[in-house]
Design an enzyme around this catalytic site. Structure first.
Site, mmCIF file in Angstrom:
data_model
loop_
_atom_site.group_PDB
_atom_site.id
_atom_site.type_symbol
_atom_site.label_atom_id
_atom_site.label_comp_id
_atom_site.label_asym_id
_atom_site.label_seq_id
_atom_site.Cartn_x
_atom_site.Cartn_y
_atom_site.Cartn_z
ATOM 1 N N GLU A 1 -36.723 43.900 37.290
ATOM 2 C CA GLU A 1 -35.484 43.629 38.599
ATOM 3 C C GLU A 1 -36.115 41.642 39.140
ATOM 4 O O GLU A 1 -35.159 41.251 38.809
ATOM 5 C CB GLU A 1 -36.645 44.028 39.924
ATOM 6 C CG GLU A 1 -36.302 46.014 40.731
ATOM 7 C CD GLU A 1 -34.827 46.288 40.776
ATOM 8 O OE1 GLU A 1 -34.520 45.017 40.738
ATOM 9 O OE2 GLU A 1 -34.921 46.617 39.984
ATOM 10 N N ASP B 1 -29.773 45.400 47.484
ATOM 11 C CA ASP B 1 -28.672 44.423 46.869
ATOM 12 C C ASP B 1 -27.856 43.842 46.873
ATOM 13 O O ASP B 1 -27.599 44.672 48.204
ATOM 14 C CB ASP B 1 -29.906 44.504 45.617
ATOM 15 C CG ASP B 1 -28.645 46.017 44.937
ATOM 16 O OD1 ASP B 1 -28.202 46.607 45.530
ATOM 17 O OD2 ASP B 1 -29.129 45.928 43.105
ATOM 18 N N TYR C 1 -35.846 43.085 49.150
ATOM 19 C CA TYR C 1 -35.307 44.331 48.072
ATOM 20 C C TYR C 1 -36.338 44.582 46.750
ATOM 21 O O TYR C 1 -36.442 45.844 46.403
ATOM 22 C CB TYR C 1 -34.309 43.569 47.139
ATOM 23 C CG TYR C 1 -34.025 44.100 45.974
ATOM 24 C CD1 TYR C 1 -33.274 44.976 46.148
ATOM 25 C CD2 TYR C 1 -33.574 44.045 44.766
ATOM 26 C CE1 TYR C 1 -33.013 46.516 45.002
ATOM 27 C CE2 TYR C 1 -33.949 44.034 43.261
ATOM 28 C CZ TYR C 1 -32.605 45.511 43.913
ATOM 29 O OH TYR C 1 -32.621 46.501 42.719
#
Ligand code: SF4
Length: 331
Positions: free
Chosen positions: A36, A137, A119
């Site tokens: 991520e 996101d 997020y």
């Protein structure tokens, strides 16, 4: 009001269409976290080779916490925004000290760690640990602005809040939260794309208010970012025999602690050859650079061969054009 049956259609579509991403399949919090962070400024397909290389070098929290800064920067070379790499290490050290080498399991705790925003915290907590939390996101913002036909500016807090409320209200049970959050991201990445979405093959088209009442390609509304500041720079690459000089950038600010070239012409040199010009765009600044190769008749510990630099030092993308030019010159 949007009919919540859209969730069922979305989850069904996700099962049939999801990309097989190894780092998500295993539900390993460490891998999800690294992927991520890497994907924040890079397309998933482009970041996969970096991810594999990173996992080989730092397969777990302990190895990341102990990873030397030079090695970490080298692993990050090409991804840019090196503060993300520095935060990964800081976060790993904190997890070793406070969480027995694991990432904490809740969004709230994850958000307190260096470099982990709402997020990323939501993605780790929901995908790895099935916590019933959102992970919003850019993809999810886009899907929801269209699904609910929301025309508020998403750069303003009122717009963000409106989307967040809709997403929160849509969250399914913990048993399918992991798939649901990933399905929303995947829909945004593959179907409900930036610009012209592929509505004809969208699994939630029947529920989409923008599709029915507006022009989805005009959503989300986002006011223009402030114009970037322009900085003019002259770069001098000092060369002696088959070596060039690279120096760690000690001053605070952009590319702090990374390697670069001189920005001052030395008093004595034997030859000065113009190289190319190059503009590097950061989020708020643009560097407009002209570079020169400067031959000197001395060298110190900052001088290295091209092969040494390629093997051991991370040259930021801002300077890569010049480095490649020098490499092609076979000094
Ligand atoms: S119908 Fe079109 S705009 Fe609506 S969610 Fe699907 S792809 Fe996006």
């Amino acid at each position: 009001m949007v009919d919540m049956n859209f969730q069922r259609e979305l989850l069904k579509w996700y099962q049939d269409n999801k990309r097989e991403l190894a780092f998500r399949k295993e539900k390993d919090a460490y891998k999800i976290w690294i992927s991520e962070i890497m994907a924040q400024q890079t397309r998933i397909e482009a970041m996969l080779p970096y991810f594999e290389r990173f996992m080989e070098a730092c397969p777990n929290m302990e190895s990341l916490a102990k990873c030397e800064e030079e090695k970490l920067n080298k692993l990050w070379q090409g991804l840019g925004y090196y503060s993300r790499a520095r935060n990964l290490k800081k976060c790993a050290m904190q997890c070793m000290q406070e969480y027995a080498g694991q990432l904490p399991r809740t969004k709230k705790e994850l958000e307190k760690l260096p470099g982990i925003g709402p997020y990323t915290a939501g993605a780790i907590a929901s995908i790895a640990y099935n916590e019933r939390v959102s992970a919003i996101d850019g993809n999810v913002n886009r899907v929801f602005s269209r699904l609910y036909n929301i025309h508020d500016d998403l750069r303003k807090s009122a717009g963000k809040k409106k989307i967040a409320e809709k997403v929160e209200a849509s969250l399914p049970d913990a048993s399918c939260i992991s798939d649901y959050n990933q399905a929303l991201m995947e829909l945004g990445a593959l179907v409900c794309t930036v610009g012209k979405p592929k509505c004809a093959c969208c699994p939630i088209q029947a529920y989409c208010q923008a599709y029915q009442y507006a022009d989805p390609s005009k959503l989300p509304v986002q006011s223009k970012l402030k114009q970037r500041r322009i900085e003019e720079k002259t770069i001098y690459i000092l060369a002696h025999a088959h070596k060039i000089s690279i120096k760690k950038r000690v001053q605070e600010g952009l590319l702090h602690n990374l390697y670069g070239f001189d920005e001052q012409l030395p008093e004595a040199y034997s030859l000065k050859i113009p190289l190319s010009s190059y503009t590097h765009v950061f989020s708020h600044v643009e560097w407009h650079m002209d570079a020169w190769l400067v031959r000197v008749d001395w060298e110190d510990e900052t001088f290295h061969t091209i092969d040494e630099i390629k093997q051991f030092y991370a040259i930021p993308s801002a300077f890569m054009t010049f480095f490649k030019q020098i490499e092609a010159m076979h000094l």
